[in-house]
Write an enzyme that holds these catalytic residues in place. Structure first.
Site, PDB file in Angstrom:
ATOM      1  N   ASP A  30      16.387  64.532 -24.137  1.00  0.00           N
ATOM      2  CA  ASP A  30      15.973  64.681 -25.364  1.00  0.00           C
ATOM      3  C   ASP A  30      16.705  65.327 -26.324  1.00  0.00           C
ATOM      4  O   ASP A  30      17.426  66.675 -26.022  1.00  0.00           O
ATOM      5  CB  ASP A  30      14.381  65.167 -25.129  1.00  0.00           C
ATOM      6  CG  ASP A  30      13.642  65.212 -26.808  1.00  0.00           C
ATOM      7  OD1 ASP A  30      14.156  64.020 -27.497  1.00  0.00           O
ATOM      8  OD2 ASP A  30      12.745  65.880 -26.852  1.00  0.00           O
ATOM      9  N   ASN A  78       9.655  53.689 -26.809  1.00  0.00           N
ATOM     10  CA  ASN A  78      10.887  53.676 -27.839  1.00  0.00           C
ATOM     11  C   ASN A  78      10.914  52.331 -28.490  1.00  0.00           C
ATOM     12  O   ASN A  78      11.840  52.092 -29.628  1.00  0.00           O
ATOM     13  CB  ASN A  78      12.286  53.893 -27.003  1.00  0.00           C
ATOM     14  CG  ASN A  78      12.355  55.416 -26.514  1.00  0.00           C
ATOM     15  OD1 ASN A  78      12.810  55.875 -25.508  1.00  0.00           O
ATOM     16  ND2 ASN A  78      11.625  56.245 -27.514  1.00  0.00           N
TER      17      ASN A  78
HETATM   18  C1  FPP Z   1      15.407  61.042 -26.906  1.00  0.00           C
HETATM   19  O1  FPP Z   1      16.234  61.808 -27.988  1.00  0.00           O
HETATM   20  C2  FPP Z   1      16.678  60.206 -26.324  1.00  0.00           C
HETATM   21  C3  FPP Z   1      16.314  58.790 -26.047  1.00  0.00           C
HETATM   22  C4  FPP Z   1      15.186  58.042 -26.606  1.00  0.00           C
HETATM   23  C5  FPP Z   1      17.476  58.239 -25.554  1.00  0.00           C
HETATM   24  C6  FPP Z   1      18.068  59.049 -24.241  1.00  0.00           C
HETATM   25  C7  FPP Z   1      19.272  58.222 -23.692  1.00  0.00           C
HETATM   26  C8  FPP Z   1      20.390  58.615 -23.523  1.00  0.00           C
HETATM   27  C9  FPP Z   1      20.790  60.103 -23.366  1.00  0.00           C
HETATM   28  C10 FPP Z   1      21.435  57.870 -22.793  1.00  0.00           C
HETATM   29  C11 FPP Z   1      21.038  57.125 -21.884  1.00  0.00           C
HETATM   30  C12 FPP Z   1      22.147  56.568 -20.815  1.00  0.00           C
HETATM   31  C13 FPP Z   1      21.900  55.518 -20.320  1.00  0.00           C
HETATM   32  C14 FPP Z   1      23.130  54.934 -19.403  1.00  0.00           C
HETATM   33  C15 FPP Z   1      20.710  54.742 -20.083  1.00  0.00           C
HETATM   34  P1  FPP Z   1      15.641  61.363 -29.445  1.00  0.00           P
HETATM   35  O2  FPP Z   1      16.514  60.315 -29.973  1.00  0.00           O
HETATM   36  O3  FPP Z   1      14.236  61.163 -29.424  1.00  0.00           O
HETATM   37  O4  FPP Z   1      16.229  62.654 -29.956  1.00  0.00           O
HETATM   38  P2  FPP Z   1      15.333  63.559 -31.367  1.00  0.00           P
HETATM   39  O5  FPP Z   1      13.981  64.049 -30.812  1.00  0.00           O
HETATM   40  O6  FPP Z   1      16.178  64.694 -31.570  1.00  0.00           O
HETATM   41  O7  FPP Z   1      15.303  62.636 -32.359  1.00  0.00           O
END
Ligand code: FPP
Length: 259
Positions: A30, A78
């Site tokens: 996250d 998501n």
């Molecule tokens: C949450 O952070 C993260 C995600 C929804 C996606 C996580 C995915 C990756 C780190 C890469 C995955 C890699 C593979 C190969 C599948 P957020 O976007 O909600 O962050 P925020 O809370 O700061 O907005």
């Protein structure tokens, strides 16, 4: 639970056939969005930096004695993000497999993607199936990527499958116990996580491994996922090592005192 009772077998401390400890760490990756925002970058670049953090963390985990790593790459919730961000997130496993799968395979990593198949493109499903087939006999390290995964969705899917089996006469309601149910989940056959880590300062599970988290230790860290690396995993493992895992029993000193 009385002190004399054994902990639930599925969640008891585990060792492999050689008697070495088995350690499964799960991570809610996250903070990609906040990381990008802090730098005035689009969220997509935060997610790409998140993939680099994943690569660092897989290497660090193997180095630090972790046997299995399960990471949350895309949740069933998501899909409600803007279409462009969903498209970016959908492209990440493809890119990751194209650039890294051959190396992971050489290093003996068994790669699994867990989650609902519905909604994923046929191209991505083929890459996932190929990754499974190519790496299924590897046993150095397990990398599980939860993608289009939700703990509640997984439990509901498992319950539906069991109900269908009962309706078809293949099982009886009284057949259902924790072991059988665990075998119907996307994580069937894998040990439950010992430690669930969430960076980014948030302190919740967000629908990750709800059934499997029953006896997991939780560690929350104040670092955004794209900055994550060996030092952070080391710190999480140190905190885990200092925890007193009792699986519902009581500690040895209290057994003596009670006796
Ligand atoms: C949450 O952070 C993260 C995600 C929804 C996606 C996580 C995915 C990756 C780190 C890469 C995955 C890699 C593979 C190969 C599948 P957020 O976007 O909600 O962050 P925020 O809370 O700061 O907005």
């Amino acid at each position: 639970m009385a002190a004399a009772e054994k902990p639930p077998s599925a969640d008891a401390p585990r060792v492999d056939q050689q008697g070495a400890p088995v350690l499964h760490v799960a991570i809610v990756m996250d903070g990609n969005g906040r990381w990008a925002k802090q730098r005035g970058l689009p969220r997509s670049l935060g997610h790409r930096a998140g993939v680099e953090a994943l690569k660092r963390t897989v290497s660090a985990a193997a180095k630090l004695g972790v046997n299995s790593l399960t990471v949350f790459g895309f949740s069933t919730e998501n899909w409600s993000r803007p279409a462009a961000e969903v498209a970016e997130l959908m492209a990440l496993p493809k890119r990751y497999f194209e650039t890294d799968l051959a190396r992971l395979h050489r290093e003996g990593v068994r790669v699994r993607v867990i989650g609902r198949r519905e909604g994923l493109s046929s191209e991505l499903l083929k890459l996932i199936d190929d990754a499974h087939a190519r790496t299924e006999n590897n046993d150095t390290f397990n990398l599980n990527i939860a993608f289009n995964y939700g703990g509640q969705a997984d439990i509901a899917d498992a319950a539906r499958r069991f109900a269908e089996d009962v309706a078809a006469g293949r099982r009886r309601p009284e057949d259902l116990d924790e072991t059988l149910f665990a075998g119907l989940l996307a994580t069937a056959g894998a040990p439950p996580p010992d430690l669930i880590v969430r960076p980014s300062g948030e302190q919740r599970l967000s629908n990750f491994l709800l059934w499997e988290a029953a006896y997991a230790e939780l560690v929350f860290q104040d670092v955004l996922w794209p900055d994550y690396g060996e030092e952070h995993l080391r710190a999480a493992l140190a905190e885990f090592a200092a925890r007193d895992r009792r699986y519902g029993a009581i500690v040895a000193d209290d057994v003596l005192a009670a006796g």
